[in-house]
Structure formats: structure tokens, C-alpha cells
Design an enzyme around this catalytic site. Structure first.
Site, PDB file in Angstrom:
ATOM      1  N   ARG A 172       0.857  -1.208   0.000  1.00 22.89           N
ATOM      2  CA  ARG A 172       0.000   0.000   0.000  1.00 22.89           C
ATOM      3  C   ARG A 172       0.877   1.237   0.000  1.00 22.89           C
ATOM      4  NH1 ARG A 172      -3.281  -3.956   2.218  1.00 22.89           N
ATOM      5  NH2 ARG A 172      -4.951  -4.345   0.732  1.00 22.89           N
ATOM      6  N   ASP A 201       0.192  -6.748  -3.389  1.00 23.58           N
ATOM      7  CA  ASP A 201      -1.236  -6.510  -3.198  1.00 23.58           C
ATOM      8  C   ASP A 201      -1.725  -5.696  -4.396  1.00 23.58           C
ATOM      9  OD1 ASP A 201      -3.862  -6.037  -1.920  1.00 23.58           O
ATOM     10  OD2 ASP A 201      -2.841  -6.702  -0.108  1.00 23.58           O
ATOM     11  N   HIS A 276      -6.431  -9.954  -4.281  1.00 20.44           N
ATOM     12  CA  HIS A 276      -5.400  -8.940  -3.995  1.00 20.44           C
ATOM     13  C   HIS A 276      -4.276  -8.950  -5.036  1.00 20.44           C
ATOM     14  CE1 HIS A 276      -6.827  -7.509  -0.033  1.00 20.44           C
ATOM     15  NE2 HIS A 276      -7.291  -8.729   0.100  1.00 20.44           N
ATOM     16  N   GLU A 352      -9.824 -12.710   1.274  1.00 20.23           N
ATOM     17  CA  GLU A 352     -10.737 -11.781   0.592  1.00 20.23           C
ATOM     18  C   GLU A 352     -10.740 -11.961  -0.928  1.00 20.23           C
ATOM     19  OE1 GLU A 352     -10.803  -8.041   3.604  1.00 20.23           O
ATOM     20  OE2 GLU A 352      -9.006  -8.188   2.374  1.00 20.23           O
ATOM     21  N   ASP A 445      -3.319  -1.211  12.190  1.00 22.46           N
ATOM     22  CA  ASP A 445      -3.786  -0.086  11.362  1.00 22.46           C
ATOM     23  C   ASP A 445      -5.054   0.529  11.952  1.00 22.46           C
ATOM     24  OD1 ASP A 445      -5.093  -2.501  10.714  1.00 22.46           O
ATOM     25  OD2 ASP A 445      -5.734  -1.739   8.759  1.00 22.46           O
ATOM     26  N   GLU A 491      -2.476   1.176   4.214  1.00 19.65           N
ATOM     27  CA  GLU A 491      -3.270   2.058   3.342  1.00 19.65           C
ATOM     28  C   GLU A 491      -3.148   3.513   3.776  1.00 19.65           C
ATOM     29  OE1 GLU A 491      -4.402  -0.838   4.483  1.00 19.65           O
ATOM     30  OE2 GLU A 491      -5.759  -1.808   3.064  1.00 19.65           O
TER      31      GLU A 491
HETATM   32  C1  ACM Z   1      -6.625  -9.373   5.910  1.00 21.56           C
HETATM   33  O1  ACM Z   1      -6.701  -8.501   6.793  1.00 21.56           O
HETATM   34  N1  ACM Z   1      -7.275  -9.217   4.767  1.00 21.56           N
HETATM   35  C2  ACM Z   1      -5.859 -10.587   6.111  1.00 21.56           C
END
Ligand code: ACM
Length: 631
Positions: A172, A201, A276, A352, A445, A491
Site C-alpha cells: 500500500r 497486493d 489482492h 478476501e 492499522d 493504506e
Molecule cells: C486481511 O486482513 N485481509 C488478512
């Protein structure tokens, strides 16, 4: 000698300084010595260590250089009997008391003894010894000839868990090699031993892969955008050059791996797939189902989130699991990754993964029919299984985020539990090794203080909550819980300084949850020690978040009334506030219980005090903002 005795006499007044230590993480056992007796460290101190062990020599030399920069020139030499010395010794018989990573550190009047089974324990013993130096030691000037007092004590120490990790997301935002090394340095101070390096990513591919050069020629660069990530950021304009980013050459990666290894930190590389993968697909769009040209995401919104883990990707960011060329690509990547990284595990991500494009693709659907895969979850499991075979063929073990549990996995696969602890519990019950890094305790984060001061992100995670983390669930085979890890997604973290701010002090709490015996954890004592480390960071010029000193605000409704509850997790702080636009709040109300915030153009002002002195930040929040927080 006379001088030293005189110093000792002068010390009568300072014994309270040494009655409690300020070590983080809390050692397994700490016995304070006579508070009136200290070791006097000065340039007369002699070093003794085994000459035939290069790793020990390296650690001792680093310590010598560290002291010399502060005017303390200690070295190995013949000395008069009784001269003060620091002795470093390997002692195999300690294996039953301290294990492979533990050490014993004994400070007496004339001698500091560090013993361990091997170099890792010696390294940790030296880290502890550094923390026994005064907190302002970092300010000492090179020509300072004064003596440093070290409290007498006996420490027997060893870790609770073998995996004590932090994850750094360099996709990021790209963190150049020196930043990564600085991050590693702080980790080592707190006895972390795993750096999970999130190298790829949607926002950037950061590792040079010589057989697939476009991954970094294209995938490492994106158009430059500033400000909050997400919906406010624009996609690339036609013809706009992608100038923001960077990557690590393989030479740089080897150098960083060695730098970490010298500090007993194993790097676990992550190549996140099949989701990702937008940066990889920007380089090689033919590896997606639609094969459409792509860009590296500049932090713009390209997913819709519906809650409960449900989401839709507006741009395809998944590899095509039905295409053999994808597995050849993965094989190429992991061939190089495996030859670079000496550690046991390679992380394949797996989190995800949006399956919508698979479901829309005729090729993928035909493949599923041929291969007897009933749905896209089985397809993901098929993909994970293929990746596992590839990783195993390179002589490595696979680890992935808990979504990889969607299909049956061989038990040599380890699972990193992030969606709470339940994935880890389920994985362990199936015989998998587990690393716990749940959002609920370990997401660095997340916002760590009031939103009027701290950047709001998806969720909040305060220091006291992190300190409650226990990676070992009840009723689970203990040997399968390797340990835990804090995850720093970046991010909203564009600089190393801010990375430190978001990581610490929450990583102190994690270090203690992962290293110290459960019985040794004590929140109030942890806060006391954390305050000493605030000073150490300040002296070192390293950014650290002190939001733990701020009042915490909770709003609720009582009928039509907007009510406010204030709190703070540090027991000896008092909270003051005003709701009549007057300040400083010390001259207004001391908080004793929930109060109404009346109607009107007014602000809640609040601040903590200790012994009459303001501490932490003064918060000043308009009523209109507070009332919006209720919704
Ligand atoms: C994650 O936080 N997507 C592993």
C-alpha cells in the site's frame, strides 16, 4: 576503586529508582538485588566472551559499538582482579531452564553475567541489558565520561510462544530498505522474531522476480494520489504516468534477510493470491479471466463492502484458477521466492478473494464442470491445493490467511487466523499449526485514540484491548498454537515515522502477550513500564502514540438527552472537562460520572491530569460532531 566506593555511598538516595524494573516484555522471572548496590558501568569495565563463536562475537561487538558511541569504551583485555566485567557465556545445560531462546542475566556489584544456550539467547540478554540502562541513555554524548548505574538483579527469561510476529505491508506504501531495517531494529529490541513481509497486493508488487520482469517494471508503480485512500481518490487518467512506488531488488532482499537474521528475526514473505492481485494483473492481464488491461490501484475505491465480510470487486483483481498459465506463473514466482528466503514458511495470502469474475467466466465454469468442482468455494480450495503443491515442491511449508480453510488442507499447512480467533481454533482442531493475528486484538492499522485526533479507519483498537490478547484458546492442543502477530496494513501509513506511531506502544503489548508468561501480565505495571519506554522513544527521536493518556469518550442517549461517559485506563489519572466553552478544563469539572451535554453551540473539552499536571492531549469536540457519533 576508592572512587567507585564513593559513588556507591552517594547512591543511597537512588535506591527507589531500582526497586522496580521497566523491561518490556516482562521477563519470566526478575529478582531485584539489594537496591543500594549497583553495577557501575564505565570505561574500566572489561568484556569477556568466547572467541571462537562468530555469532556471539558479532552480538558483543554490536553492543560495544553501541556503548562506544555514548563514550563507554569497553573491550576485552587483561584486567586487575576484581575489576568490573561483563561476561557473556554459552551454557548448554540451561536448555531445560530457558530453552533455545532464553537467557540468564545476573547483575552483581562487580559483574554482569549473560548466559544462554546459544546466540539467540545471548542476543535477547543483551537487549534486556540495554533496557536496564537509564531511559535517557540515548541522549548521552560521545565524550561523556560519567559512570552509568545498572541495578543488581537476577533475570531468568524465555518466551511463551515461538512465533512473535509483526506484519509490515509494503504494498500500500513502499518502504525503502533502510526503513525496513529500522522497523526490524525496533522489533528486535522487543524480542519479536518473525517479520511477515506483505510484498504484493492491489496497490503494488514489491519483489523483483527475474523470470517475470513486468511484475516490477509495471506492477511496482502507480499514479500518485494524496489524501485519504478510498472513494475520494481518482483512478488513473488516460496517459497519466505511474511514478509512485518502488520495489526491492533481489540483492536488497538478500541484504534485508541477512540484517533480520543477524537480529534473530525470520522473514516470512507473503505473495497474496488469488485475490489482492491487481498489481500482478496490471503487469500480466492475461492471468485474469477477463484479460482486460488493468492499472495498479492508487488507493482508489474498487470494492463495495456490504458488511459481514461480503463484498464485490468493481475491477477484477483475482488470478484465473482455471488457467494452467497461472500455475506456471505461480511456480516461477515461488521458485525465486523460495530460493531467496531461507525460512520454513511461505505465505500465499488467500484472503478476501472475490469470486464474481470466476462465476461470470464461461471458461472457468467449463473447467469446474470438467474437474467436478461444485461451487466457487471448491474452486478456491482447488487453487489453494495447487499452490500448496507448488510451495511444497520448493522445499517450503505453506501458511495462509484463514480463508484457506474453505477446503480440506494437508496438515502441514499453517493457518493465520485474522477474522477473530475462530479460524485458528477450527484449524488447530483439524491439526494445523496456527498463528493468531485477529483483528480484535492485533490490527495495528486500526485507530488507537479519539477520532478528533487520530485518523479514523475501519475500526478502533486501543492499547488496553491489545494487552488482553491471549493467542492460546482454552481446550486446544497447545503445541499447535505457534504464537501471534500484529499486522500493520499501510493504506493510511505513508511514512516510516507514522508506521512507528501506529505500531508502538501497541507492539509493546503484543510483545508482552507473546513473550511473557501469562501470570506475569499486569496492566497497571505494563503502563508504568510503557511510560519509561515513551521516554526512550522520545530520546531516540522515534514517533510513538501516547493516546493512552487521552480521555475516552462514550456517548449514549437517556431519553432525548445526549449523555457522555468519560474514562481512561490508567488508574492514577484524573479527567477534567467543560461543556460551557471554558478552558483550561482544570478550572472546570473533575469527572465523577456520566453527564449531559446540553443543547447549544458548545464543545466538550476534556483532558487528563496527573498530580495536577496536564497529561496527554486536550480534546475539543463540538457538540454537533459528538451527536453524529451516536448514529
Ligand atoms: C486481511 O486482513 N485481509 C488478512
Amino acid at each position: 576503586m576508592f572512587l567507585r566506593v564513593t559513588f556507591l555511598l552517594m547512591l543511597f538516595g537512588v535506591h527507589t529508582l531500582f526497586s522496580q524494573h521497566t523491561l518490556i516484555p516482562q521477563p519470566a522471572s526478575f529478582e531485584a538485588g539489594n537496591a543500594k548496590v549497583v553495577f557501575l558501568l564505565d570505561s574500566l569495565t572489561v568484556l569477556e566472551y568466547p572467541m571462537d563463536k562468530p555469532e556471539i562475537y558479532a552480538h558483543v561487538t554490536d553492543f560495544q559499538i553501541f556503548l562506544k558511541a555514548k563514550g563507554l569504551d569497553i573491550y576485552k583485555r587483561d584486567s586487575q582482579p576484581g575489576a568490573p566485567k561483563i561476561v557473556v557465556q554459552l551454557e548448554e545445560s540451561l536448555i531445560s531452564r530457558c530453552g533455545k531462546e532464553g537467557y540468564i542475566l545476573k547483575v552483581t556489584r562487580d559483574k554482569i553475567l549473560i548466559q544462554a544456550v546459544d546466540a539467540q539467547g545471548i542476543f535477547y540478554g543483551i537487549q534486556t541489558l540495554k533496557q536496564l540502562l537509564p531511559p535517557d541513555f540515548g541522549k548521552r554524548l560521545p565524550h561523556d565520561g560519567s559512570t552509568v548505574f545498572i541495578p543488581t538483579c537476577t533475570i531468568t527469561d524465555y518466551p511463551r510462544f515461538q512465533w512473535r510476529g509483526l506484519m509490515l505491508d509494503v504494498s500500500r506504501h513502499f518502504f525503502p530498505p533502510d526503513d525496513v531495517k529500522a522497523f526490524i531494529d525496533q522489533m528486535a529490541t522487543y524480542k519479536f522474531n518473525r517479520l511477515h513481509w506483505h510484498l504484493t497486493d492491489d496497490e503494488g508488487w514489491r519483489i523483483e522476480i527475474k523470470s517475470r520482469p513486468k511484475l516490477t517494471e509495471v506492477g511496482a508503480w502507480r499514479v500518485e494520489r494524496t489524501g485519504r485512500f478510498g472513494a475520494q481518490r481518482a483512478y488513473p487518467h488516460p496517459g497519466e504516468p505511474a511514478t509512485y512506488g518502488g520495489f526491492y531488488t533481489q540483492e536488497e532482499i538478500k541484504d534485508i534477510i541477512q540484517y533480520a537474521a543477524d537480529r534473530h528475526i525470520t522473514i516470512v514473505p507473503e505473495i497474496d493470491m488469488p485475490g489482492h492481485s491487481m498489481a500482478a494483473l496490471a503487469a500480466y492481464p492475461e492471468l485474469s479471466t477477463q484479460k482486460k488491461p488493468k492499472f495498479v490501484n492508487p488507493g482508489a475505491k474498487f470494492a463495495e463492502w456490504y458488511g459481514n465480510g461480503k463484498f464485490k470487486m468493481l475491477i477484477e483483481n483475482t488470478l484465473n484458477p482455471a488457467d494452467e498459465a497461472v500455475y506456471r506463473f505461480i511456480d516461477d514466482v515461488f521458485t525465486e521466492v523460495a530460493s531467496l528466503f531461507p525460512g520454513t514458511y511461505i505465505h500465499m495470502g488467500g484472503d478476501e478473494c472475490y469470486k464474481g469474475y470466476w462465476e461470470e467466466s464461461a471458461d472457468v465454469q467449463a473447467f469446474m464442470k470438467e474437474t467436478n468442482l461444485a461451487d466457487s468455494h471448491e474452486l478456491q480450495a482447488y487453487f489453494v491445493g495447487r499452490v500448496h503443491e507448488i510451495i511444497r515442491s520448493k522445499g517450503k511449508k505453506m501458511i495462509g490467511w484463514d480463508e484457506i480453510l474453505e477446503g480440506e488442507l494437508p496438515t502441514d499447512v499453517a493457518v493465520m487466523s485474522w477474522r477473530g480467533m475462530k479460524g485458528g481454533i477450527e484449524a488447530a482442531s483439524m491439526g494445523h499449526a496456527v498463528v493468531m493475528s485477529p483483528t480484535t486484538f492485533a490490527y495495528l492499522d486500526y485507530t488507537q485514540g479519539d477520532h478528533s485526533e487520530e485518523n479514523p479507519i475501519y475500526n478502533d483498537l486501543y492499547l488496553e484491548k491489545v494487552y488482553q490478547f491471549d493467542p492460546m484458546p482454552e481446550g486446544i492442543r497447545a503445541d499447535l498454537i505457534l504464537g501471534g502477530q500484529g499486522n500493520l496494513w499501510t493504506e493510511a501509513i505513508p511514512t516510516l515515522d507514522f508506521a512507528f506511531y501506529m505500531t508502538y506502544p501497541r507492539a509493546f503489548a503484543l510483545a508482552e502477550c507473546l513473550w511473557s508468561p501469562k501470570y506475569a501480565k499486569d496492566w497497571n505495571d505494563f503502563v508504568r513500564r510503557t511510560e519509561d519506554h515513551f521516554l526512550r522513544f522520545d530520546v531516540g527521536g522515534v514517533n510513538i502514540c501516547k493516546a493512552v493518556y487521552d480521555p475516552q469518550i462514550e456517548l449514549f442517549k437517556e431519553g432525548d438527552k445526549l449523555m457522555c461517559k468519560l474514562s481512561n485506563p490508567i488508574p492514577d489519572l484524573e479527567i477534567y472537562y467543560s461543556i460551557d466553552n471554558t478552558y483550561p478544563v482544570k478550572y472546570s469539572q473533575r469527572y465523577v460520572g456520566p453527564f449531559e451535554i446540553p443543547e447549544g453551540y458548545l464543545s466538550l473539552r476534556t483532558q487528563c491530569y496527573r498530580e495536577g499536571k496536564a497529561i496527554g492531549r486536550a480534546l475539543n469536540i463540538p457538540r454537533i460532531t459528538l451527536s453524529k457519533r451516536l448514529r
